[in-house]
Design an enzyme around this catalytic site. Structure first.
Site, PDB file in Angstrom:
ATOM      1  N   LYS A 196       0.735  -1.127  -0.100  1.00  0.00           N
ATOM      2  CA  LYS A 196      -0.169   0.034  -0.015  1.00  0.00           C
ATOM      3  C   LYS A 196       0.769   1.266   0.061  1.00  0.00           C
ATOM      4  O   LYS A 196       1.734   1.430   1.027  1.00  0.00           O
ATOM      5  CB  LYS A 196      -1.021   0.080   1.295  1.00  0.00           C
ATOM      6  CG  LYS A 196      -1.748   1.273   1.203  1.00  0.00           C
ATOM      7  CD  LYS A 196      -2.720   1.024   2.397  1.00  0.00           C
ATOM      8  CE  LYS A 196      -3.648   2.379   2.478  1.00  0.00           C
ATOM      9  NZ  LYS A 196      -4.617   2.467   3.594  1.00  0.00           N
ATOM     10  N   ARG A 206     -10.708   9.759   1.844  1.00  0.00           N
ATOM     11  CA  ARG A 206     -10.683  10.444   3.319  1.00  0.00           C
ATOM     12  C   ARG A 206     -11.754  11.696   3.399  1.00  0.00           C
ATOM     13  O   ARG A 206     -12.376  11.721   4.532  1.00  0.00           O
ATOM     14  CB  ARG A 206      -9.170  11.270   3.442  1.00  0.00           C
ATOM     15  CG  ARG A 206      -8.336  10.161   3.382  1.00  0.00           C
ATOM     16  CD  ARG A 206      -6.605  10.665   3.377  1.00  0.00           C
ATOM     17  NE  ARG A 206      -5.779   9.578   3.320  1.00  0.00           N
ATOM     18  CZ  ARG A 206      -4.425   9.774   3.157  1.00  0.00           C
ATOM     19  NH1 ARG A 206      -3.914  10.863   2.950  1.00  0.00           N
ATOM     20  NH2 ARG A 206      -3.855   8.699   2.951  1.00  0.00           N
ATOM     21  N   LYS A 218       1.201   9.959   5.920  1.00  0.00           N
ATOM     22  CA  LYS A 218       1.479   8.505   6.186  1.00  0.00           C
ATOM     23  C   LYS A 218       2.533   7.784   5.516  1.00  0.00           C
ATOM     24  O   LYS A 218       2.588   6.759   5.696  1.00  0.00           O
ATOM     25  CB  LYS A 218      -0.028   7.662   5.777  1.00  0.00           C
ATOM     26  CG  LYS A 218      -1.349   8.440   6.275  1.00  0.00           C
ATOM     27  CD  LYS A 218      -2.206   7.530   6.016  1.00  0.00           C
ATOM     28  CE  LYS A 218      -3.736   8.051   6.810  1.00  0.00           C
ATOM     29  NZ  LYS A 218      -4.755   7.256   6.755  1.00  0.00           N
ATOM     30  N   GLU A 234       7.246  -6.954   1.066  1.00  0.00           N
ATOM     31  CA  GLU A 234       6.151  -6.785   1.975  1.00  0.00           C
ATOM     32  C   GLU A 234       5.227  -8.107   1.655  1.00  0.00           C
ATOM     33  O   GLU A 234       4.660  -8.340   2.644  1.00  0.00           O
ATOM     34  CB  GLU A 234       5.551  -5.262   1.651  1.00  0.00           C
ATOM     35  CG  GLU A 234       6.032  -4.159   2.150  1.00  0.00           C
ATOM     36  CD  GLU A 234       5.722  -4.079   3.682  1.00  0.00           C
ATOM     37  OE1 GLU A 234       5.085  -4.697   4.410  1.00  0.00           O
ATOM     38  OE2 GLU A 234       6.477  -2.949   4.264  1.00  0.00           O
ATOM     39  N   LYS A 249      -1.974  -1.385  -3.853  1.00  0.00           N
ATOM     40  CA  LYS A 249      -3.068  -0.438  -3.695  1.00  0.00           C
ATOM     41  C   LYS A 249      -2.111   0.845  -4.067  1.00  0.00           C
ATOM     42  O   LYS A 249      -1.256   0.925  -3.298  1.00  0.00           O
ATOM     43  CB  LYS A 249      -3.764  -0.422  -2.720  1.00  0.00           C
ATOM     44  CG  LYS A 249      -4.493   0.606  -2.309  1.00  0.00           C
ATOM     45  CD  LYS A 249      -5.150   0.643  -0.920  1.00  0.00           C
ATOM     46  CE  LYS A 249      -6.105   1.917  -0.399  1.00  0.00           C
ATOM     47  NZ  LYS A 249      -6.385   2.020   0.739  1.00  0.00           N
ATOM     48  N   SER A 275     -10.236   5.391  -4.534  1.00  0.00           N
ATOM     49  CA  SER A 275     -11.127   6.554  -4.795  1.00  0.00           C
ATOM     50  C   SER A 275     -10.588   7.621  -5.930  1.00  0.00           C
ATOM     51  O   SER A 275     -11.287   7.922  -6.646  1.00  0.00           O
ATOM     52  CB  SER A 275     -11.531   7.258  -3.480  1.00  0.00           C
ATOM     53  OG  SER A 275     -10.113   7.894  -2.882  1.00  0.00           O
ATOM     54  N   TYR A 314     -14.899   0.793  -7.043  1.00  0.00           N
ATOM     55  CA  TYR A 314     -15.999   1.489  -7.009  1.00  0.00           C
ATOM     56  C   TYR A 314     -17.091   1.617  -8.231  1.00  0.00           C
ATOM     57  O   TYR A 314     -18.045   2.099  -8.211  1.00  0.00           O
ATOM     58  CB  TYR A 314     -15.918   3.046  -6.582  1.00  0.00           C
ATOM     59  CG  TYR A 314     -14.970   3.237  -5.443  1.00  0.00           C
ATOM     60  CD1 TYR A 314     -15.642   3.219  -4.247  1.00  0.00           C
ATOM     61  CD2 TYR A 314     -13.777   3.347  -5.292  1.00  0.00           C
ATOM     62  CE1 TYR A 314     -14.785   3.296  -2.844  1.00  0.00           C
ATOM     63  CE2 TYR A 314     -12.806   3.332  -4.200  1.00  0.00           C
ATOM     64  CZ  TYR A 314     -13.423   3.383  -3.160  1.00  0.00           C
ATOM     65  OH  TYR A 314     -12.837   3.601  -1.710  1.00  0.00           O
TER      66      TYR A 314
HETATM   67  C1  PBG Z   1      -7.244   3.659   5.563  1.00  0.00           C
HETATM   68  C2  PBG Z   1      -7.532   3.147   4.174  1.00  0.00           C
HETATM   69  C3  PBG Z   1      -7.443   4.102   3.122  1.00  0.00           C
HETATM   70  C4  PBG Z   1      -8.016   3.619   1.880  1.00  0.00           C
HETATM   71  C5  PBG Z   1      -8.541   2.394   2.324  1.00  0.00           C
HETATM   72  N1  PBG Z   1      -8.168   1.948   3.551  1.00  0.00           N
HETATM   73  C6  PBG Z   1      -6.904   5.537   3.044  1.00  0.00           C
HETATM   74  C7  PBG Z   1      -5.706   5.916   3.666  1.00  0.00           C
HETATM   75  O1  PBG Z   1      -5.014   4.851   3.677  1.00  0.00           O
HETATM   76  O2  PBG Z   1      -5.567   7.129   4.144  1.00  0.00           O
HETATM   77  C8  PBG Z   1      -8.300   4.212   0.524  1.00  0.00           C
HETATM   78  C9  PBG Z   1      -8.911   3.691  -0.221  1.00  0.00           C
HETATM   79  C10 PBG Z   1      -9.533   4.670  -1.501  1.00  0.00           C
HETATM   80  O3  PBG Z   1      -8.900   5.564  -1.771  1.00  0.00           O
HETATM   81  O4  PBG Z   1     -10.467   4.114  -2.190  1.00  0.00           O
HETATM   82  N2  PBG Z   1      -6.749   2.684   6.461  1.00  0.00           N
END
Ligand code: PBG
Length: 328
Positions: A196, A206, A218, A234, A249, A275, A314
């Site tokens: 990720k 968010r 992050k 990982e 991701k 998203s 989505y």
């Molecule tokens: C949070 C999480 C996030 C997403 C999935 N789980 C956001 C982040 O890490 O800040 C993002 C999913 C998306 O953008 O569709 N742990």
């Protein structure tokens, strides 16, 4: 011309193209994210994700029926916790009567065959909007892992089929696997967000969950987008620790990573079309700059072609509607 090979023969008609197409994508391959909120009869639009909504639990029955009719059987649940329940320890994350736990039970009672997967991370519950416990502005690893393990047990107790840790703490998959096994949840699976990346493409999500980090970013736990070897490291580590599936991701800008991970593991590889990927396509289509349906099909197919066995998107309902409505 006297050509020994004419490649266009295999492209001449729809029938021949369908016959030889290498990549197939069906609703069976898709996981649908659901954003859940407290309240009654609430279907809230998300400004930065046109066409996507936050739903209150009483609307789940209709939603799940619609999804099942489209042959969509896998859901990934996210909750928007009310502000007054947020803290720095994730107390609400392990509440057996919390929104997530009630949502899991509700979906399982509506549709026992539905595969329920749950997000495991502290950000929706954190006053700081971070995925872990914060001490001196640091996201502390080991204490967070302990909460994530307890959170996973509470999801399993409510009936979750898979937990999906999205936090990127070290050692969480092992801790979760051990915790589940110790409580007898040997059949609860783990879909690990293994690779990720720290990405700007999570912005709309968010917004949807009101979970943007209150300070900093992050980057101390999510991966640096300049790296790819790390994605393999990982993923292999998570598999060693007990992950049943691994995830890359975001997806669209990370097709090389999907392919690399796929070539290095023997478990199913999931990719999350996040998203921001969704919103970019929706925004461009709304302006008439791209065709929404074609952009959806091309982006999802490319993710699958790169090596994704499973895609979280989505667009699942739109894709499935199109899949059945237009068999070509
Ligand atoms: C949070 C999480 C996030 C997403 C999935 N789980 C956001 C982040 O890490 O800040 C993002 C999913 C998306 O953008 O569709 N742990």
């Amino acid at each position: 011309m006297n050509l020994s090979r004419r490649f266009r023969r295999l492209r001449g008609t729809s029938a021949i193209r369908e016959l030889v197409a290498e990549t197939r994508l069906t609703p069976d391959h898709l996981i649908t994210p659901l954003f859940l909120i407290e309240g009654e009869n609430k279907k809230e639009a998300i400004a930065s994700m046109p066409g996507y909504y936050r739903l209150s639990l009483d609307l789940l029955e209709k939603e799940i029926q619609e999804l099942n009719q489209l042959n969509l059987w896998s859901m990934l649940l996210f909750v928007k916790a009310p502000d007054h329940l947020k803290d720095n320890e994730g107390k609400e994350a392990v509440n057996p009567e919390g929104l997530m736990q009630r949502a899991i039970r509700k979906i399982k009672s509506i549709s026992p065959q539905t595969l329920v997967m749950t997000d495991v991370a502290l950000d929706p519950y954190s006053i700081y909007g971070h995925d872990g416990i914060v001490e001196d502005k640091q996201i502390v690893n080991d204490k967070t892992v302990d909460v994530l393990a307890r959170m996973s047990i509470s999801h399993a107790m409510a009936g979750a089929d898979f937990v999906a840790p999205s936090d990127m703490m070290d050692g969480r998959v092992k801790a979760i696997r051990d915790a589940l096994d110790n409580k007898g949840f040997t059949q609860t699976g783990i879909l690990a967000y293994s690779a990720k990346y720290a990405s700007c493409l999570y912005g709309p999500f968010r917004d949807a969950l009101d979970s943007a980090p209150g300070f900093g970013d992050k980057k101390t736990y999510q991966m640096d987008f300049r790296n790819s070897t790390e994605a393999v490291k990982e993923s292999l580590q998570d598999i060693d620790e007990g992950a049943d599936m691994v995830m890359v991701k975001p997806a669209g800008a990370y097709l090389d990573i999907i392919q690399k991970v796929k070539m290095n593991v023997t478990v199913p590889v999931a990719a999350y079309q996040v998203s921001g990927e969704y919103s970019m396509i929706m925004a461009a289509s709304a302006n008439g700059w791209m065709d929404e349906k074609q952009a959806m099909l091309e982006s999802l197919t490319a993710i699958r072609r790169a090596g994704a066995d499973v895609i979280i998107t989505y667009f699942s309902k739109k894709f499935a509607t199109n899949f059945y409505g237009n068999k070509k």
